[in-house]
Design a protein around this motif. Structure first.
Motif, short mmCIF file in Angstrom:
data_model
loop_
_atom_site.label_atom_id
_atom_site.label_comp_id
_atom_site.label_asym_id
_atom_site.label_seq_id
_atom_site.Cartn_x
_atom_site.Cartn_y
_atom_site.Cartn_z
N UNK A 176 0.86 -1.19 0.00
CA UNK A 176 0.00 0.00 0.00
C UNK A 176 0.90 1.24 0.00
N UNK A 177 0.54 2.22 -0.79
CA UNK A 177 1.40 3.39 -0.93
C UNK A 177 1.60 4.13 0.39
N UNK A 178 0.59 4.18 1.22
CA UNK A 178 0.70 4.93 2.47
C UNK A 178 1.53 4.19 3.51
N UNK A 179 1.69 2.87 3.33
CA UNK A 179 2.46 2.07 4.28
C UNK A 179 3.92 1.91 3.87
N UNK A 180 4.26 2.30 2.67
CA UNK A 180 5.65 2.21 2.24
C UNK A 180 6.47 3.26 2.99
N UNK A 181 7.50 2.85 3.73
CA UNK A 181 8.27 3.79 4.55
C UNK A 181 8.74 5.04 3.81
N UNK A 182 9.18 4.89 2.57
CA UNK A 182 9.65 6.06 1.83
C UNK A 182 8.54 7.08 1.66
N UNK A 183 7.37 6.65 1.23
CA UNK A 183 6.25 7.58 1.04
C UNK A 183 5.81 8.19 2.36
N UNK A 184 5.73 7.37 3.39
CA UNK A 184 5.26 7.83 4.69
C UNK A 184 6.21 8.84 5.31
N UNK A 185 7.51 8.54 5.28
CA UNK A 185 8.49 9.43 5.88
C UNK A 185 8.65 10.73 5.09
N UNK A 186 8.66 10.63 3.76
CA UNK A 186 8.77 11.85 2.96
C UNK A 186 7.55 12.74 3.19
N UNK A 187 6.39 12.14 3.37
CA UNK A 187 5.19 12.93 3.67
C UNK A 187 5.34 13.61 5.03
N UNK A 188 5.89 12.89 6.00
CA UNK A 188 6.10 13.48 7.32
C UNK A 188 7.01 14.68 7.28
N UNK A 189 8.05 14.61 6.46
CA UNK A 189 8.95 15.76 6.31
C UNK A 189 8.19 16.94 5.73
N UNK A 190 7.35 16.69 4.74
CA UNK A 190 6.56 17.77 4.14
C UNK A 190 5.62 18.41 5.16
N UNK A 191 5.00 17.58 5.98
CA UNK A 191 4.07 18.09 6.99
C UNK A 191 4.80 18.96 8.01
N UNK A 192 5.95 18.48 8.48
CA UNK A 192 6.69 19.25 9.48
C UNK A 192 7.25 20.53 8.87
N UNK A 193 7.71 20.46 7.64
CA UNK A 193 8.19 21.66 6.96
C UNK A 193 7.07 22.69 6.83
N UNK A 194 5.88 22.23 6.52
CA UNK A 194 4.72 23.13 6.41
C UNK A 194 4.45 23.80 7.75
N UNK A 195 4.52 23.01 8.82
CA UNK A 195 4.24 23.55 10.16
C UNK A 195 5.31 24.55 10.60
N UNK A 196 6.58 24.16 10.45
CA UNK A 196 7.67 24.98 10.98
C UNK A 196 8.03 26.16 10.11
N UNK A 197 8.11 25.94 8.82
CA UNK A 197 8.63 26.97 7.91
C UNK A 197 7.51 27.82 7.30
N UNK A 198 6.49 27.17 6.76
CA UNK A 198 5.42 27.94 6.11
C UNK A 198 4.48 28.60 7.11
N UNK A 199 4.13 27.87 8.17
CA UNK A 199 3.19 28.41 9.16
C UNK A 199 3.89 29.08 10.34
N UNK A 200 5.19 28.94 10.43
CA UNK A 200 5.99 29.56 11.50
C UNK A 200 5.51 29.12 12.88
N UNK A 201 5.10 27.87 13.00
CA UNK A 201 4.70 27.33 14.30
C UNK A 201 5.91 26.72 14.99
N UNK A 202 5.87 26.61 16.31
CA UNK A 202 6.97 25.95 17.01
C UNK A 202 6.96 24.45 16.74
N UNK A 203 8.06 23.82 17.07
CA UNK A 203 8.16 22.37 16.90
C UNK A 203 7.16 21.65 17.79
N UNK A 204 7.02 22.15 19.01
CA UNK A 204 6.07 21.60 19.97
C UNK A 204 4.90 22.55 20.07
N UNK A 205 3.72 22.08 19.66
CA UNK A 205 2.57 22.98 19.60
C UNK A 205 1.29 22.23 19.91
#
Length: 246
Positions: A176-205
């Motif tokens: 399953x595409x969502x269970x493949x570690x590469x897809x899952x981890x790369x998505x996680x990086x995108x989500x955290x980048x969106x939170x930290x860099x684009x939204x300027x939120x703290x790491x812990x929020x």
């Protein structure tokens, strides 16, 4: 071969030029390809060490490379919120390869807290904040994979998930595409980048994507315990400053 040595060999192998014979377009492509960034292996989290001793799913060294290669430049810069120093006091003065290793460790800890390092974990959450209908699957409260993500993240963050394909496969099918570690981890990086860099939120929020990064919650305490073996380059009074472990 121990884990650290295996990871180091894998990273060196990734950065080394590929051997090729002949000439022409292939050689030209090799000559102009951007070199792989400098990387270092991340140390094991407590859960990874424990599972290596008693058995169970452990963190694959290849997953370090996936995270480190997926990191955008901004997550290696001064744009990262200052509360990163709660886990990595020397983050802003470290070399880039040390920063990459920190983020690889961070996502290992997150995967440990979210899914016990099990790539095929599927969960159904009963908490009100999680009981939200996924616009892609039509289901509520379901999360998947190492970082417990949703198919809706494909629409929100451009993650490489395909519900139309996956729904025809068994729930825990690792293909399953969502269970493949590469897809899952790369998505996680995108989500955290969106939170930290684009939204300027703290790491812990309190409004962060993962409940494991919301201070004051039980799941955050689980995550914080996994952040006790960060790369040596990070250290410098971290043991006194690490929240949620006293």
């Amino acid at each position: 071969m121990n884990r650290v040595l295996r990871v180091a060999v894998a990273l060196v192998g990734l950065a080394a030029p590929m051997l090729a014979s002949g000439c022409g377009k292939h050689e030209t492509a090799q000559a102009t390809a951007a070199p792989a960034p400098a990387m270092k292996p991340a140390p094991p989290t407590p859960i990874d060490t424990k599972k290596a001793e008693v058995g169970g799913s452990t963190w694959d060294p290849e997953w370090d490379k996936i995270v480190e290669l997926a990191l955008p430049p901004a997550m290696l810069s001064g744009q990262v919120p200052h509360d990163v120093r709660r886990f990595c006091p020397r983050f802003y003065t470290m070399a880039e390869d040390d920063k990459r290793a920190f983020w690889a460790y961070f996502f290992q800890a997150l995967a440990g807290a979210e899914a016990g390092l099990e790539p095929t974990v599927q969960a159904k959450h009963a908490q009100p904040e999680m009981d939200v209908k996924d616009e892609v699957t039509g289901r509520a409260g379901h999360t998947s994979g190492l970082l417990q993500l949703t198919y809706e993240d494909q629409k929100r963050y451009g993650c490489d998930f395909d519900w139309d394909r996956d729904k025809k496969l068994p729930v825990k099918d690792p293909s399953r595409t969502i269970l493949q570690p590469k897809n899952n981890l790369e998505c996680g990086v995108k989500i955290l980048d969106h939170q930290l860099i684009e939204k300027h939120k703290p790491l812990l929020s309190g409004s962060g994507y993962w409940s494991t990064l919301r201070p004051g919650t039980m799941s955050y305490r689980v995550f914080a315990k996994q952040m006790t073996n960060v790369p040596a380059a990070c250290r410098g009074g971290m043991e006194k400053n690490l929240p949620g472990t006293r």
